[in-house]
Design a protein around this motif. Structure first.
Motif, PDB file in Angstrom:
ATOM      1  N   UNK A  32       0.836  -1.203   0.000  1.00  0.00           N
ATOM      2  CA  UNK A  32       0.000   0.000   0.000  1.00  0.00           C
ATOM      3  C   UNK A  32       0.865   1.245   0.000  1.00  0.00           C
ATOM      4  N   UNK A  33       1.931   1.262   0.790  1.00  0.00           N
ATOM      5  CA  UNK A  33       2.844   2.401   0.815  1.00  0.00           C
ATOM      6  C   UNK A  33       3.524   2.547  -0.540  1.00  0.00           C
ATOM      7  N   UNK A  34       3.932   1.440  -1.139  1.00  0.00           N
ATOM      8  CA  UNK A  34       4.561   1.490  -2.464  1.00  0.00           C
ATOM      9  C   UNK A  34       3.606   2.056  -3.499  1.00  0.00           C
ATOM     10  N   UNK A  35       2.350   1.662  -3.447  1.00  0.00           N
ATOM     11  CA  UNK A  35       1.366   2.167  -4.403  1.00  0.00           C
ATOM     12  C   UNK A  35       1.152   3.664  -4.223  1.00  0.00           C
ATOM     13  N   UNK A  36       1.176   4.126  -2.981  1.00  0.00           N
ATOM     14  CA  UNK A  36       0.964   5.546  -2.715  1.00  0.00           C
ATOM     15  C   UNK A  36       2.134   6.396  -3.199  1.00  0.00           C
TER      16      UNK A  36
END
Length: 114
Positions: A95-99
């Motif tokens: 999720x952090x990578x996608x953000x």
């Protein structure tokens, strides 16, 4: 609706108590219909390969997406480790990578990983 005590503590067979909804289910007088076929998935999944932590020893598992997944097992079998320490942390990192990056590219990479 207020709770009502139907069975005194000294009685042990709730199935003979006519006012007990729980007793009716236990006695087989009432039932909940269940689906025999699993729900269709959306074709996507998250796969964990070789999970090793606490009681998990090289576990490979796939969680289909788009449906409810339930993890069951005996006490101490690694359910919490699998869900909280491995699956949750991996999803949080994703999720952090996608953000941070290009969501489209990274989602496509995750879709192919299963």
């Amino acid at each position: 609706m207020a709770a009502k005590l139907l069975l005194p503590a000294h009685r042990t067979d709730i199935t003979h108590e006519p006012g007990s909804l729980t007793g009716q289910y236990i006695a087989g007088k009432r039932s909940i219909s269940t689906r025999f076929e699993p729900r269709p998935t959306n074709g996507k999944a998250i796969t964990i390969l070789g999970a090793r932590e606490n009681n998990l020893r090289g576990l490979d598992i796939t969680f289909p997406l788009g449906v409810l997944n339930v993890v069951t097992g005996v006490s101490g079998s690694g359910k919490s480790t699998l869900v909280n320490d491995i699956l949750y942390k991996a999803l949080a990192q994703e999720t952090v990578s996608l953000a941070r990056g290009s969501g489209r590219t990274q989602v496509n990479q995750r879709d192919r990983a299963h």
